[in-house]
Design an enzyme around this catalytic site. Structure first.
Site, PDB file in Angstrom:
ATOM      1  N   ASP A   1     -15.028   2.805  -6.122  1.00  0.00           N
ATOM      2  CA  ASP A   1     -16.387   2.885  -6.722  1.00  0.00           C
ATOM      3  C   ASP A   1     -16.458   1.828  -8.107  1.00  0.00           C
ATOM      4  O   ASP A   1     -17.208   1.760  -8.892  1.00  0.00           O
ATOM      5  CB  ASP A   1     -16.200   4.191  -7.595  1.00  0.00           C
ATOM      6  CG  ASP A   1     -14.975   4.504  -8.372  1.00  0.00           C
ATOM      7  OD1 ASP A   1     -14.224   3.336  -8.650  1.00  0.00           O
ATOM      8  OD2 ASP A   1     -14.897   5.405  -8.754  1.00  0.00           O
TER       9      ASP A   1
ATOM     10  N   ASP B   1      -2.217   2.020 -16.503  1.00  0.00           N
ATOM     11  CA  ASP B   1      -2.676   3.427 -16.623  1.00  0.00           C
ATOM     12  C   ASP B   1      -1.406   4.354 -16.045  1.00  0.00           C
ATOM     13  O   ASP B   1      -0.497   4.153 -15.479  1.00  0.00           O
ATOM     14  CB  ASP B   1      -3.841   3.714 -15.596  1.00  0.00           C
ATOM     15  CG  ASP B   1      -3.807   2.976 -14.516  1.00  0.00           C
ATOM     16  OD1 ASP B   1      -2.769   2.519 -13.796  1.00  0.00           O
ATOM     17  OD2 ASP B   1      -5.078   2.665 -13.866  1.00  0.00           O
TER      18      ASP B   1
ATOM     19  N   HIS C   1     -14.081   0.880 -10.146  1.00  0.00           N
ATOM     20  CA  HIS C   1     -13.173   0.782 -11.291  1.00  0.00           C
ATOM     21  C   HIS C   1     -12.227  -0.206 -11.609  1.00  0.00           C
ATOM     22  O   HIS C   1     -11.772  -0.627 -10.357  1.00  0.00           O
ATOM     23  CB  HIS C   1     -12.832   2.301 -11.439  1.00  0.00           C
ATOM     24  CG  HIS C   1     -11.601   2.612 -10.632  1.00  0.00           C
ATOM     25  ND1 HIS C   1     -11.639   3.981  -9.652  1.00  0.00           N
ATOM     26  CD2 HIS C   1     -10.440   2.082 -10.116  1.00  0.00           C
ATOM     27  CE1 HIS C   1     -10.439   3.920  -9.014  1.00  0.00           C
ATOM     28  NE2 HIS C   1      -9.958   2.966  -9.207  1.00  0.00           N
TER      29      HIS C   1
ATOM     30  N   GLU D   1     -13.490   4.699 -14.914  1.00  0.00           N
ATOM     31  CA  GLU D   1     -14.599   4.862 -13.783  1.00  0.00           C
ATOM     32  C   GLU D   1     -15.946   4.648 -14.345  1.00  0.00           C
ATOM     33  O   GLU D   1     -16.223   4.348 -15.350  1.00  0.00           O
ATOM     34  CB  GLU D   1     -14.474   6.457 -13.484  1.00  0.00           C
ATOM     35  CG  GLU D   1     -13.152   7.150 -13.173  1.00  0.00           C
ATOM     36  CD  GLU D   1     -12.904   6.781 -11.613  1.00  0.00           C
ATOM     37  OE1 GLU D   1     -13.462   5.718 -11.194  1.00  0.00           O
ATOM     38  OE2 GLU D   1     -12.118   7.747 -11.057  1.00  0.00           O
TER      39      GLU D   1
HETATM   40  C1  F6R Z   1      -3.970   1.087 -10.498  1.00  0.00           C
HETATM   41  C2  F6R Z   1      -5.436   1.121 -11.012  1.00  0.00           C
HETATM   42  C3  F6R Z   1      -6.381   1.252 -10.085  1.00  0.00           C
HETATM   43  C4  F6R Z   1      -6.183   0.565  -8.805  1.00  0.00           C
HETATM   44  C5  F6R Z   1      -7.463   1.005  -7.900  1.00  0.00           C
HETATM   45  C6  F6R Z   1      -7.209   0.393  -6.471  1.00  0.00           C
HETATM   46  O1  F6R Z   1      -3.065   0.885 -11.747  1.00  0.00           O
HETATM   47  O2  F6R Z   1      -5.564   0.859 -12.347  1.00  0.00           O
HETATM   48  O3  F6R Z   1      -7.629   0.500 -10.720  1.00  0.00           O
HETATM   49  O4  F6R Z   1      -6.103  -0.713  -8.697  1.00  0.00           O
HETATM   50  O5  F6R Z   1      -7.520   2.251  -7.778  1.00  0.00           O
HETATM   51  O6  F6R Z   1      -6.139   1.283  -5.870  1.00  0.00           O
HETATM   52  P1  F6R Z   1      -5.529   0.646  -4.479  1.00  0.00           P
HETATM   53  O7  F6R Z   1      -5.026  -0.596  -4.909  1.00  0.00           O
HETATM   54  O8  F6R Z   1      -4.578   1.827  -4.185  1.00  0.00           O
HETATM   55  O9  F6R Z   1      -6.778   0.373  -3.540  1.00  0.00           O
END
Ligand code: F6R
Length: 261
Positions: A136, A67, A138, A143
């Site tokens: 959440d 992403d 995702h 989401e």
């Molecule tokens: C990042 C991504 C997100 C993160 C998630 C957890 O490329 O796709 O799904 O893996 O938001 O973020 P952290 O690791 O910062 O807790």
């Protein structure tokens, strides 16, 4: 789904790196799906160490990131392009032209998403997708209520995700509302999935994803349908799971040929 509980984020990350290193050694032109955020940092550090000290060779590897924020160019300090350069790509021998990240500055977002999907297909599909998990539930930036069949596209972040990610920006208001993310359908086509989750603030999301019903309310729960999904977590993140004893038993009693390290 295989749930692997390790005593620390460090240990789980080393294990994940060993799994990916084994893939690259057996298939030097492997195609990796990569993630950003705090979760994969020790995993990337271990891959860098393996490159420096054990000659792990990325010269034929192709990567696709999950992403990118819409509106952030490669030079923005919070862009995922920049994150990947600083935390992995500058430290290994990957060929820059084989490291793909969705284009947050694309003038035609739908066209650029279609092109991203085509690139993944042309590369032969993802051999392994690395994932973190949002508080959440995702994966990527899919989401809750994202279609479980979705492809790469624009998504609107939830207020909670914007707040979770505000730490990377000067002020919370600067976190973009929109992102481009691989879809859940795209992720599910990876031949293997490695999801990592660390810390108590991921415990609820992980319990819902691993032991709850499959639901678009918890996008990571779709991995229950994946034929080869490994979930690597630390003790704190395992806090809300019901079947931890069984997960540990499975890991400690694997046939030798099935062991991951
Ligand atoms: C990042 C991504 C997100 C993160 C998630 C957890 O490329 O796709 O799904 O893996 O938001 O973020 P952290 O690791 O910062 O807790």
């Amino acid at each position: 789904m295989e749930v692997i509980i390790q005593s620390s984020q460090e240990n789980a990350s080393v294990l994940a790196a060993q799994m990916v290193a084994r893939l690259i050694r057996s298939k030097p032109e492997a195609v990796l799906g990569l993630a950003t955020g705090s979760t994969p940092l020790p995993f990337y550090r271990e891959l860098i160490r393996m490159h420096r000290e054990e000659a792990l060779d990325f010269s034929a590897v192709t990567t696709f990131n999950l992403d990118e924020y819409v509106g952030l160019g490669p030079r923005h300090p919070a862009s995922y392009y920049r994150f990947m350069q600083e935390n992995l790509f500058e430290h290994i021998n990957i060929r820059p032209e084989l490291a793909f990240i969705p284009d947050g500055m694309a003038s035609d977002v739908p066209a650029s998403c279609l092109e991203y999907e085509a690139r993944i297909r042309d590369a032969g599909g993802l051999d392994v997708q690395i994932l973190g998990i949002g508080s959440d539930g995702h994966i990527g930036f899919n989401e809750p209520i994202s279609s479980l069949a979705s492809r790469t596209r624009i998504k609107t972040l939830t207020p909670r995700t914007r707040l979770d990610n505000a730490r990377y920006f000067a002020t919370p208001e600067e976190v973009p509302h929109h992102v481009i993310t691989m879809g859940i359908g795209t992720i599910m086509e990876a031949r293997q999935v490695l999801l990592m989750g660390f810390g108590a603030n991921k415990a609820d999301a992980l319990a819902a994803a691993i032991e709850g019903p499959v639901s678009a309310q918890v996008p990571a729960s779709v991995l229950q349908f994946h034929p080869r999904a490994h979930v690597l977590i630390d003790e704190a993140a395992s806090g809300k799971l019901q079947r931890t004893e069984y997960y540990r038993h499975v890991f400690n009693n694997k046939p030798v040929w099935q062991q991951v390290s």
